[in-house]
Design a protein around this motif. Structure first.
Motif, PDB file in Angstrom:
ATOM      1  N   LYS A  47       8.990  81.888   3.476  1.00 13.80           N
ATOM      2  CA  LYS A  47       8.564  81.644   4.845  1.00 13.80           C
ATOM      3  C   LYS A  47       7.109  81.215   4.799  1.00 13.80           C
ATOM      4  O   LYS A  47       6.358  81.612   3.910  1.00 13.80           O
ATOM      5  N   ALA A  48       6.717  80.371   5.771  1.00 14.07           N
ATOM      6  CA  ALA A  48       5.343  79.878   5.808  1.00 14.07           C
ATOM      7  C   ALA A  48       4.933  79.607   7.246  1.00 14.07           C
ATOM      8  O   ALA A  48       5.782  79.409   8.127  1.00 14.07           O
ATOM      9  N   LYS A  49       3.634  79.604   7.466  1.00 13.28           N
ATOM     10  CA  LYS A  49       3.055  79.193   8.741  1.00 13.28           C
ATOM     11  C   LYS A  49       1.687  78.598   8.434  1.00 13.28           C
ATOM     12  O   LYS A  49       1.166  78.735   7.326  1.00 13.28           O
ATOM     13  N   ALA A  50       1.106  77.895   9.416  1.00 12.31           N
ATOM     14  CA  ALA A  50      -0.168  77.226   9.188  1.00 12.31           C
ATOM     15  C   ALA A  50      -1.019  77.262  10.450  1.00 12.31           C
ATOM     16  O   ALA A  50      -0.499  77.328  11.561  1.00 12.31           O
ATOM     17  N   SER A  51      -2.335  77.179  10.258  1.00 13.44           N
ATOM     18  CA  SER A  51      -3.246  77.156  11.400  1.00 13.44           C
ATOM     19  C   SER A  51      -3.198  75.815  12.120  1.00 13.44           C
ATOM     20  O   SER A  51      -3.560  75.715  13.282  1.00 13.44           O
ATOM     21  N   ALA A  52      -2.739  74.767  11.424  1.00 17.91           N
ATOM     22  CA  ALA A  52      -2.560  73.432  11.991  1.00 17.91           C
ATOM     23  C   ALA A  52      -1.445  72.751  11.198  1.00 17.91           C
ATOM     24  O   ALA A  52      -1.231  73.085  10.031  1.00 17.91           O
ATOM     25  N   PRO A  53      -0.706  71.827  11.788  1.00 19.00           N
ATOM     26  CA  PRO A  53       0.372  71.164  11.050  1.00 19.00           C
ATOM     27  C   PRO A  53      -0.141  70.522   9.766  1.00 19.00           C
ATOM     28  O   PRO A  53      -1.225  69.933   9.733  1.00 19.00           O
ATOM     29  N   GLY A  54       0.640  70.667   8.695  1.00 14.43           N
ATOM     30  CA  GLY A  54       0.227  70.094   7.418  1.00 14.43           C
ATOM     31  C   GLY A  54       1.336  70.103   6.393  1.00 14.43           C
ATOM     32  O   GLY A  54       2.423  70.630   6.625  1.00 14.43           O
ATOM     33  N   LEU A  55       1.034  69.497   5.253  1.00 17.48           N
ATOM     34  CA  LEU A  55       1.977  69.414   4.144  1.00 17.48           C
ATOM     35  C   LEU A  55       1.556  70.352   3.034  1.00 17.48           C
ATOM     36  O   LEU A  55       0.367  70.495   2.745  1.00 17.48           O
ATOM     37  N   ILE A  56       2.552  70.966   2.401  1.00 17.33           N
ATOM     38  CA  ILE A  56       2.337  71.747   1.187  1.00 17.33           C
ATOM     39  C   ILE A  56       3.270  71.182   0.130  1.00 17.33           C
ATOM     40  O   ILE A  56       4.455  70.969   0.385  1.00 17.33           O
ATOM     41  N   GLU A  57       2.727  70.936  -1.055  1.00 23.85           N
ATOM     42  CA  GLU A  57       3.561  70.541  -2.187  1.00 23.85           C
ATOM     43  C   GLU A  57       3.856  71.806  -2.990  1.00 23.85           C
ATOM     44  O   GLU A  57       2.947  72.533  -3.371  1.00 23.85           O
ATOM     45  N   VAL A  58       5.141  72.057  -3.204  1.00 22.64           N
ATOM     46  CA  VAL A  58       5.585  73.195  -4.012  1.00 22.64           C
ATOM     47  C   VAL A  58       5.987  72.628  -5.366  1.00 22.64           C
ATOM     48  O   VAL A  58       6.746  71.659  -5.427  1.00 22.64           O
TER      49      VAL A  58
END
Length: 167
Positions: A47-58
């Motif tokens: 599960k994840a959340k962010a302070s602003a929309p963005g991309l994470i590379e796993v």
């Protein structure tokens, strides 16, 4: 690029999350040791959340430094569930020195999971417990689920946000 990491409260009571605050100029990431045999694993869930929309590379990295990656878009400051089938991971465009881009990932020797923010500027991400999913894992990437009839084409990756909002 500056990345700050800390432990934070997770999505459920008693769970912990990794809090990653990234002031991204170019590139950076956080590596988590995950030494295991993943030959029976079918997906990575978290599960994840962010302070602003963005991309994470796993990224999954084996003991031979082979790196396979999959990007997810985190658009909410509320916890979202992500399930990434291992078939969604592709060889990185930036292999380690001495590693061919076409070298297969050795699932019997996974060494690390890497989380790399891919959105310029400062954003904070929280990533809840990472877990492996066994066969029959259902894909969930934060995008709406759509039922498609045979012969239909559905494109569901339209976000009506300014490009600066999501990378």
């Amino acid at each position: 690029t500056k990345i700050k990491i800390a432990q934070a409260e997770g999505p459920q009571a008693g769970e912990k999350a990794l809090k990653v605050t990234a002031s991204l100029g170019e590139w950076g990431g956080v590596w988590v040791e995950a030494k295991a045999d993943w030959t029976t694993v079918r997906a990575l869930s978290f599960k994840a959340k962010a302070s602003a929309p963005g991309l994470i590379e796993v990224a999954l990295i084996d003991t031979h430094k082979v790196r396979y990656v999959c990007k997810v878009r985190v658009v909410s400051d509320e916890w979202e569930e992500f399930t990434l089938p291992l078939t969604a991971f592709r060889p990185t465009d930036y292999p380690a020195p001495g590693v061919s881009k076409n070298t297969p990932l050795d699932l019997s020797a996974i060494h690390q999971v890497q989380l790399s923010p891919w959105t310029a500027g400062t954003t904070t991400y929280w990533v809840g417990p990472l877990s492996s999913a066994l066969p029959n894992a259902k894909t969930f990437t934060g995008m709406p689920e759509v039922t498609v009839e045979k012969g239909e084409l559905v494109v569901q990756d339209f976000l009506l946000l300014d490009k600066r909002s999501y990378g």
